[in-house]
Design a protein around this motif. Structure first.
Motif, mmCIF file in Angstrom:
data_model
loop_
_atom_site.group_PDB
_atom_site.id
_atom_site.type_symbol
_atom_site.label_atom_id
_atom_site.label_comp_id
_atom_site.label_asym_id
_atom_site.label_seq_id
_atom_site.Cartn_x
_atom_site.Cartn_y
_atom_site.Cartn_z
ATOM 1 N N SER A 102 0.889 -1.058 -0.064
ATOM 2 C CA SER A 102 -0.091 -0.106 -0.107
ATOM 3 C C SER A 102 0.750 1.230 -0.105
ATOM 4 O O SER A 102 0.186 2.300 -0.464
ATOM 5 C CB SER A 102 -1.003 0.081 1.192
ATOM 6 O OG SER A 102 -0.136 -0.155 2.426
ATOM 7 N N GLY A 103 2.112 1.091 0.623
ATOM 8 C CA GLY A 103 3.112 2.319 0.791
ATOM 9 C C GLY A 103 3.882 2.291 -0.523
ATOM 10 O O GLY A 103 4.973 3.198 -0.494
ATOM 11 N N SER A 104 3.807 1.727 -1.592
ATOM 12 C CA SER A 104 4.748 1.361 -2.508
ATOM 13 C C SER A 104 5.173 2.621 -3.297
ATOM 14 O O SER A 104 6.455 2.745 -3.478
ATOM 15 C CB SER A 104 4.555 -0.074 -3.517
ATOM 16 O OG SER A 104 3.302 0.517 -4.318
ATOM 17 N N ALA A 105 4.107 3.406 -3.435
ATOM 18 C CA ALA A 105 4.400 4.850 -4.457
ATOM 19 C C ALA A 105 5.306 5.716 -3.559
ATOM 20 O O ALA A 105 6.413 6.260 -4.069
ATOM 21 C CB ALA A 105 3.087 5.503 -4.946
ATOM 22 N N TYR A 106 5.113 5.880 -2.168
ATOM 23 C CA TYR A 106 5.853 6.656 -1.529
ATOM 24 C C TYR A 106 7.270 6.012 -1.477
ATOM 25 O O TYR A 106 8.283 6.609 -1.304
ATOM 26 C CB TYR A 106 5.360 6.579 0.010
ATOM 27 C CG TYR A 106 3.784 7.097 -0.121
ATOM 28 C CD1 TYR A 106 3.640 8.423 -0.465
ATOM 29 C CD2 TYR A 106 2.798 6.574 0.373
ATOM 30 C CE1 TYR A 106 2.204 8.998 -0.198
ATOM 31 C CE2 TYR A 106 1.503 6.887 0.372
ATOM 32 C CZ TYR A 106 1.225 8.119 0.031
ATOM 33 O OH TYR A 106 -0.115 8.638 -0.106
ATOM 34 N N ALA A 107 7.424 4.822 -1.093
ATOM 35 C CA ALA A 107 8.900 4.179 -1.015
ATOM 36 C C ALA A 107 9.607 4.091 -2.455
ATOM 37 O O ALA A 107 10.818 4.398 -2.279
ATOM 38 C CB ALA A 107 8.649 2.603 -0.559
ATOM 39 N N LEU A 108 8.849 4.233 -3.426
ATOM 40 C CA LEU A 108 9.602 4.159 -4.556
ATOM 41 C C LEU A 108 10.111 5.714 -5.032
ATOM 42 O O LEU A 108 11.243 6.007 -5.471
ATOM 43 C CB LEU A 108 8.554 3.708 -5.907
ATOM 44 C CG LEU A 108 8.759 2.359 -6.045
ATOM 45 C CD1 LEU A 108 7.407 1.878 -6.952
ATOM 46 C CD2 LEU A 108 9.749 1.500 -6.507
ATOM 47 N N ALA A 109 9.365 6.591 -4.694
ATOM 48 C CA ALA A 109 9.636 8.006 -4.690
ATOM 49 C C ALA A 109 10.965 8.314 -3.728
ATOM 50 O O ALA A 109 11.644 8.989 -4.419
ATOM 51 C CB ALA A 109 8.302 8.851 -4.647
ATOM 52 N N ALA A 110 10.796 7.742 -2.662
ATOM 53 C CA ALA A 110 11.962 8.186 -1.742
ATOM 54 C C ALA A 110 13.203 7.496 -2.291
ATOM 55 O O ALA A 110 14.228 8.078 -2.291
ATOM 56 C CB ALA A 110 11.465 7.391 -0.336
ATOM 57 N N MET A 111 13.137 6.058 -2.890
ATOM 58 C CA MET A 111 14.387 5.488 -3.521
ATOM 59 C C MET A 111 14.829 6.344 -4.747
ATOM 60 O O MET A 111 16.118 6.539 -4.809
ATOM 61 C CB MET A 111 14.127 4.103 -3.802
ATOM 62 C CG MET A 111 14.039 3.233 -2.404
ATOM 63 S SD MET A 111 13.949 1.365 -2.579
ATOM 64 C CE MET A 111 12.163 1.336 -3.450
ATOM 65 N N ASP A 112 13.804 7.025 -5.172
ATOM 66 C CA ASP A 112 14.262 7.621 -6.556
ATOM 67 C C ASP A 112 15.052 9.087 -6.175
ATOM 68 O O ASP A 112 15.913 9.384 -6.813
ATOM 69 C CB ASP A 112 13.054 8.335 -7.438
ATOM 70 C CG ASP A 112 12.366 7.096 -8.057
ATOM 71 O OD1 ASP A 112 13.078 6.260 -8.380
ATOM 72 O OD2 ASP A 112 11.304 7.265 -8.888
ATOM 73 N N MET A 113 14.643 9.550 -4.887
ATOM 74 C CA MET A 113 15.467 10.486 -4.341
ATOM 75 C C MET A 113 16.619 10.292 -3.682
ATOM 76 O O MET A 113 17.242 11.159 -2.736
ATOM 77 C CB MET A 113 14.488 11.350 -3.423
ATOM 78 C CG MET A 113 13.247 11.766 -4.207
ATOM 79 S SD MET A 113 13.655 12.885 -5.459
ATOM 80 C CE MET A 113 14.353 14.320 -4.674
ATOM 81 N N GLY A 114 17.187 9.007 -3.561
ATOM 82 C CA GLY A 114 18.338 8.582 -2.753
ATOM 83 C C GLY A 114 18.116 7.758 -1.601
ATOM 84 O O GLY A 114 19.315 7.479 -1.257
ATOM 85 N N ALA A 115 16.908 7.481 -1.116
ATOM 86 C CA ALA A 115 16.760 6.775 -0.051
ATOM 87 C C ALA A 115 17.093 5.105 -0.161
ATOM 88 O O ALA A 115 17.029 4.791 -1.380
ATOM 89 C CB ALA A 115 15.213 6.952 0.502
ATOM 90 N N ASN A 116 17.622 4.696 0.933
ATOM 91 C CA ASN A 116 17.850 3.039 0.843
ATOM 92 C C ASN A 116 16.502 2.568 1.160
ATOM 93 O O ASN A 116 15.506 3.392 1.505
ATOM 94 C CB ASN A 116 19.015 2.883 1.940
ATOM 95 C CG ASN A 116 18.418 3.084 3.289
ATOM 96 O OD1 ASN A 116 17.600 3.155 3.673
ATOM 97 N ND2 ASN A 116 19.840 3.424 4.063
ATOM 98 N N ALA A 117 16.573 1.245 1.041
ATOM 99 C CA ALA A 117 15.013 0.500 1.410
ATOM 100 C C ALA A 117 14.597 0.819 2.855
ATOM 101 O O ALA A 117 13.459 0.934 2.780
ATOM 102 C CB ALA A 117 15.497 -1.001 1.233
ATOM 103 N N GLU A 118 15.460 0.932 3.771
ATOM 104 C CA GLU A 118 14.961 1.121 5.038
ATOM 105 C C GLU A 118 14.275 2.517 5.045
ATOM 106 O O GLU A 118 13.265 2.541 5.618
ATOM 107 C CB GLU A 118 15.955 0.919 6.172
ATOM 108 C CG GLU A 118 15.503 1.145 7.492
ATOM 109 C CD GLU A 118 16.602 0.962 8.749
ATOM 110 O OE1 GLU A 118 16.193 1.214 9.830
ATOM 111 O OE2 GLU A 118 17.730 0.618 8.459
ATOM 112 N N GLU A 119 15.211 3.443 4.624
ATOM 113 C CA GLU A 119 14.471 4.828 4.647
ATOM 114 C C GLU A 119 13.241 5.101 3.744
ATOM 115 O O GLU A 119 12.296 5.932 4.306
ATOM 116 C CB GLU A 119 15.653 5.872 4.019
ATOM 117 C CG GLU A 119 16.944 5.836 5.054
ATOM 118 C CD GLU A 119 18.157 6.431 4.272
ATOM 119 O OE1 GLU A 119 19.047 7.065 5.040
ATOM 120 O OE2 GLU A 119 18.190 6.484 3.153
ATOM 121 N N ALA A 120 13.280 4.271 2.852
ATOM 122 C CA ALA A 120 12.078 4.228 1.810
ATOM 123 C C ALA A 120 10.716 3.868 2.601
ATOM 124 O O ALA A 120 9.842 4.245 2.576
ATOM 125 C CB ALA A 120 12.155 3.312 0.924
#
Length: 142
Positions: A102-120
């Motif tokens: 359910s939060g995949s769009a937020y996680a993907l956007a965070a990773m696109d901005m440089g976040a690692n998996a945990e931060e995403a």
């Protein structure tokens, strides 16, 4: 639901379990290891055993409402249920970040901005009410 993110050999996921609009637990285990295969699943908890059984060759007679990742022999796979064949699996490119739930769009956007998996996953927890609890990480070997 949940948020499960993959980047750079790390799978991160939250520990929240919900039913409808209610939080059932913030300590739900999301990783299941069966016969050496690690499963990280999102969707209907009651269907997880059926999806895992289908992965190993025992198709379900009814629809299965969950999907996720499997780590099998060092390979990262997306897995789900197909009503005709029982299981579908797709090997994912380990160089590409990915997220489900359910939060995949937020996680993907965070990773696109440089976040690692945990931060995403932590970023998804800020916006997705179905993602919460603790963040757990799993480092793939291979």
């Amino acid at each position: 639901m949940t948020t499960i993110a993959y980047k750079d050999g790390v799978i991160a996921y939250d520990s929240r379990q919900t039913r409808g609009g209610a939080i059932v637990s913030d300590n739900a285990p999301k990783c299941q290891v069966v016969d050496g295969v690690s499963f990280f699943l999102s969707g209907a908890v009651c269907d997880e055993k059926a999806l895992i059984a289908a992965y190993f060759g025992t198709p379900s007679a009814v629809a299965v409402e969950c999907s996720g990742y499997a780590v099998d022999d060092g390979k990262l796979l997306m897995v789900g249920h197909d009503d005709k064949t029982g299981i579908w699996r797709q090997e994912l490119d380990p160089e590409n970040p990915d997220a489900i739930g359910s939060g995949s769009a937020y996680a993907l956007a965070a990773m696109d901005m440089g976040a690692n998996a945990e931060e995403a996953v932590r970023a998804a927890m800020k916006r997705d009410i179905y993602t919460g609890g603790k963040v757990v990480t799993f480092r793939m070997v291979g």
